[in-house]
Design a protein around this motif. Structure first.
Motif, PDB file in Angstrom:
ATOM      1  N   ARG A 181       4.432   3.696  -6.167  1.00 36.23           N
ATOM      2  CA  ARG A 181       3.935   2.613  -7.002  1.00 36.23           C
ATOM      3  C   ARG A 181       4.565   2.672  -8.386  1.00 36.23           C
ATOM      4  NH1 ARG A 181      -1.745   3.755  -8.336  1.00 36.23           N
ATOM      5  NH2 ARG A 181      -0.949   4.300 -10.362  1.00 36.23           N
ATOM      6  N   TYR A 196       0.870  -1.166   0.000  1.00 38.90           N
ATOM      7  CA  TYR A 196       0.000   0.000   0.000  1.00 38.90           C
ATOM      8  C   TYR A 196       0.913   1.223   0.000  1.00 38.90           C
ATOM      9  CZ  TYR A 196      -2.681   3.605   2.456  1.00 38.90           C
ATOM     10  OH  TYR A 196      -3.252   4.790   2.834  1.00 38.90           O
ATOM     11  N   SER A 197       0.809   2.061  -1.027  1.00 42.51           N
ATOM     12  CA  SER A 197       1.762   3.165  -1.130  1.00 42.51           C
ATOM     13  C   SER A 197       1.153   4.316  -1.900  1.00 42.51           C
ATOM     14  CB  SER A 197       3.012   2.684  -1.861  1.00 42.51           C
ATOM     15  OG  SER A 197       2.671   2.407  -3.197  1.00 42.51           O
ATOM     16  N   SER A 198       1.901   5.398  -1.982  1.00 42.54           N
ATOM     17  CA  SER A 198       1.449   6.533  -2.780  1.00 42.54           C
ATOM     18  C   SER A 198       1.658   6.195  -4.257  1.00 42.54           C
ATOM     19  CB  SER A 198       2.260   7.770  -2.418  1.00 42.54           C
ATOM     20  OG  SER A 198       3.597   7.555  -2.765  1.00 42.54           O
ATOM     21  N   GLU A 216      -3.109  -1.433  -9.037  1.00 41.54           N
ATOM     22  CA  GLU A 216      -4.469  -0.974  -8.712  1.00 41.54           C
ATOM     23  C   GLU A 216      -5.525  -1.894  -9.330  1.00 41.54           C
ATOM     24  OE1 GLU A 216      -5.147   1.226  -6.661  1.00 41.54           O
ATOM     25  OE2 GLU A 216      -3.544   2.695  -6.603  1.00 41.54           O
ATOM     26  N   ASP A 233       6.820   3.659   2.238  1.00 45.96           N
ATOM     27  CA  ASP A 233       6.987   5.097   1.998  1.00 45.96           C
ATOM     28  C   ASP A 233       8.437   5.474   2.290  1.00 45.96           C
ATOM     29  OD1 ASP A 233       7.199   5.092   4.729  1.00 45.96           O
ATOM     30  OD2 ASP A 233       5.176   5.846   5.070  1.00 45.96           O
ATOM     31  N   GLY A 251      -3.010   1.972  -3.906  1.00 48.06           N
ATOM     32  CA  GLY A 251      -3.068   3.117  -3.012  1.00 48.06           C
ATOM     33  C   GLY A 251      -4.338   3.058  -2.188  1.00 48.06           C
TER      34      GLY A 251
END
Lengths: 338, 235
Positions: free
Chosen positions: A40, A34-36, A145, A193, A177
């Protein structure tokens, strides 16, 4: 059959995109990061070999580009070809042993096999893309995604395919995200992050308690002290906004901070998730996951994706879905008297 | 590099299906044919107008179609998927070029029939035309690699089509502007010179110079294409 990040770190012009982490993805596992968006994209470029790591290395056993199958967020289909032609082409290109029919049935598009891909809905196009990916028969599948903007039925198909790939001892690696979708789909979820890689399932509660304990005591002191009145304070730019519990759709904990979600907007709360749970319980709230508290009054549907993954769909205008963990499902069933 | 004919064939068939349903691009192949019929019926019989048609057919079909095929893959984000597949770049470009090549040959043949052009030595002319077509295809590939969408591609090829079709008239001005002599080495003009010699009864031996110059263009454009492909397509 495995993908390994060893001490991987990426910087661009002195800015740390993500600091060094170790992660290995082996067969029979579903791992989500899970990231910005920025992180990604960097990860995808790394995997594609377009950029290189600033430090550390990326190891792919069974080398060669053929070993990895990608499910990109923006990927094209030949819009004038029918679904069947598209799959036949992919089959020939990858010299696949999977039959076109099987692939069509798996993504539930066999009834639309002769429809040109440009006439399909977005979710259906994504399913065609998924079928093409299955045709590739590789051992590492990377999803960017995967469930963004797709309808519920497609999401169910997608999650079913994840399980199927897992059972065939393939690695599934999800980059997203969206925390909810990461938790629903994957066995192991990590947040990546500039501070590195953090597992989400195990430590998020502890973090919440530790990090916001101190500021909480200062901020909420005045609002809670005299009478015990039932408003939940949130903090927006040094202002304190109060909400009635029934207004709240759900509460989410993210990076040690809890957020109240109210009509599609989110407000950082001054309290920890555990405190909120205690205060909200009398109002019909329910801790449905380590990182989520949901207002049961607003729950419209309970979706069973697979035997081990569930989601709650709310009756708000976004139709938000929130993960429901397996143990909590049992509790919820008791509460509902099932 | 191991070229798999199976994969190349897969790409060829996919493009053939896609192309036949894409009227915006595939209708250009009718243009040289219609012009050819018109020329044939009105009794225009000199060599230069035949070659205006043939050069036009090569530019319109080989170059334009190839350029659009590649530009569309880029525009619709499908090229990335193709590049990540086991198909090598040779197979991708090969499959597409095969389609352009076959269509060009058919169109030129039909056009020449309709315009009543019967070359004195079919073998020599056919070899020269196929060589030139290869040049136009790789030129189309280069332009396709530069453009980001079909719209852009069709705009970019226009001036190039002008140079290589109508440009054949340049020979008329060479006497007054000596600097234009350079243009005489263009492949389209070499093709006309070759055809003139053939009509005068020349065989393979007489046209070696022209063939060599055309081959030179083909080799040069291939090198540029490969270079550009490597630079632009590291995806």
């Amino acid at each position: 059959m495995s993908l390994q990040f060893i001490n991987a770190e990426k910087r661009i012009h002195d800015t740390v995109i993500f600091s060094s982490f170790d992660l290995s993805i082996t067969g029979g596992k579903i791992v989500a990061i899970y990231s910005s968006v920025n992180v990604r994209e960097q990860l995808i470029n790394l995997l594609l070999g377009k950029t290189i790591l600033s430090h550390g290395e990326l190891r792919m056993k069974e080398n060669g580009k053929q070993q990895i199958g990608y499910f990109f967020l923006h990927d094209g289909l030949y819009e004038r070809l029918s679904i069947e032609d598209m799959l036949k082409f992919t089959k020939r290109l990858y010299d696949s042993t999977m039959s076109v029919n099987d692939a069509l049935v798996t993504v539930q598009l066999d009834a639309k096999r002769s429809v040109k891909t440009k006439n399909l809905s977005y979710s259906e196009k994504k399913r065609v893309q998924l079928a093409c990916l299955l045709m590739q028969e590789t051992s590492i599948y990377i999803f960017e995604e995967p469930d963004q903007n797709i309808d519920l039925e497609s999401k169910r198909i997608l999650l079913g395919i994840f399980q199927q790939l897992k059972q065939q001892n393939n690695s599934v690696f999800i980059l997203t995200g969206n925390l909810e979708s990461a938790i629903t789909a994957a066995d192991e979820v990590f947040r990546l992050d500039e501070n590195g890689l953090h597992p989400i399932h195990t430590s998020s509660d502890a973090e919440v308690d530790a990090s916001s304990e101190s500021e909480e005591s200062i901020n909420t002191a005045e609002s809670v002290l005299p009478v015990r009145f039932e408003k939940i304070p949130t903090k927006v730019n040094e202002k304190i906004v109060l909400f009635d519990p029934p207004e709240i759709d759900y509460v989410e904990s993210n990076e040690g901070q809890s957020f109240l979600h109210i009509q599609g907007e989110s407000f950082p709360s001054t309290s920890t998730l555990n405190d909120l749970e205690a205060r909200l319980l009398p109002f019909g709230f329910f801790r449905c996951h380590r990182s989520y508290i949901v207002n049961l009054q607003k729950v419209r549907e309970v979706i069973t994706w697979t035997r081990n993954s569930y989601s709650l769909v709310l009756d708000n205008k976004d139709k938000s879905t929130i993960p429901l963990s397996k143990s909590k499902m049992v509790e919820l069933k008791d509460m509902l008297g099932l | 590099m191991n070229v798999s004919l199976k994969r190349m064939n897969a790409i060829f068939q996919k493009d053939l299906k896609d192309f036949s349903r894409n009227w915006a691009v595939s209708s250009v192949i009718l243009m040289p044919i219609i012009l050819g019929a018109l020329f044939g019926r009105t009794g225009v019989q000199d060599l230069s107008s035949h070659y205006l048609l043939i050069n036009l057919a090569m530019a319109m079909v080989a170059m334009f179609v190839q350029c659009c095929l590649i530009a569309e893959e880029k525009e619709k984000n499908t090229l990335r998927g193709l590049m990540l597949s086991p198909a090598s770049s040779t197979e991708i470009i090969g499959g597409k070029s095969l389609l352009s090549l076959i269509f060009t040959i058919i169109v030129i043949y039909v056009t020449a029939m309709l315009a009543d052009y019967r070359p004195a030595n079919f073998g020599v002319v056919a070899a020269a035309i196929i060589l030139s077509t290869l040049f136009y295809i790789s030129l189309g590939t280069i332009l396709g690699l530069f453009s980001k969408s079909v719209m852009e591609a069709s705009l970019v090829v226009m001036p190039v089509i002008m140079v290589f079709s109508v440009g054949s008239f340049i020979t008329n001005f060479v006497d007054s502007y000596p600097i234009l002599k350079v243009a005489l080495y263009l492949p389209n003009i070499q093709l006309i010179e070759l055809a003139t010699k053939v009509e005068a009864g020349g065989g393979f031996g007489d046209v070696l110079v022209e063939l060599a110059i055309i081959t030179g263009w083909v080799v040069a454009s291939f090198i540029v294409t490969v270079y550009l492909y490597r630079r632009k397509m590291v995806d």
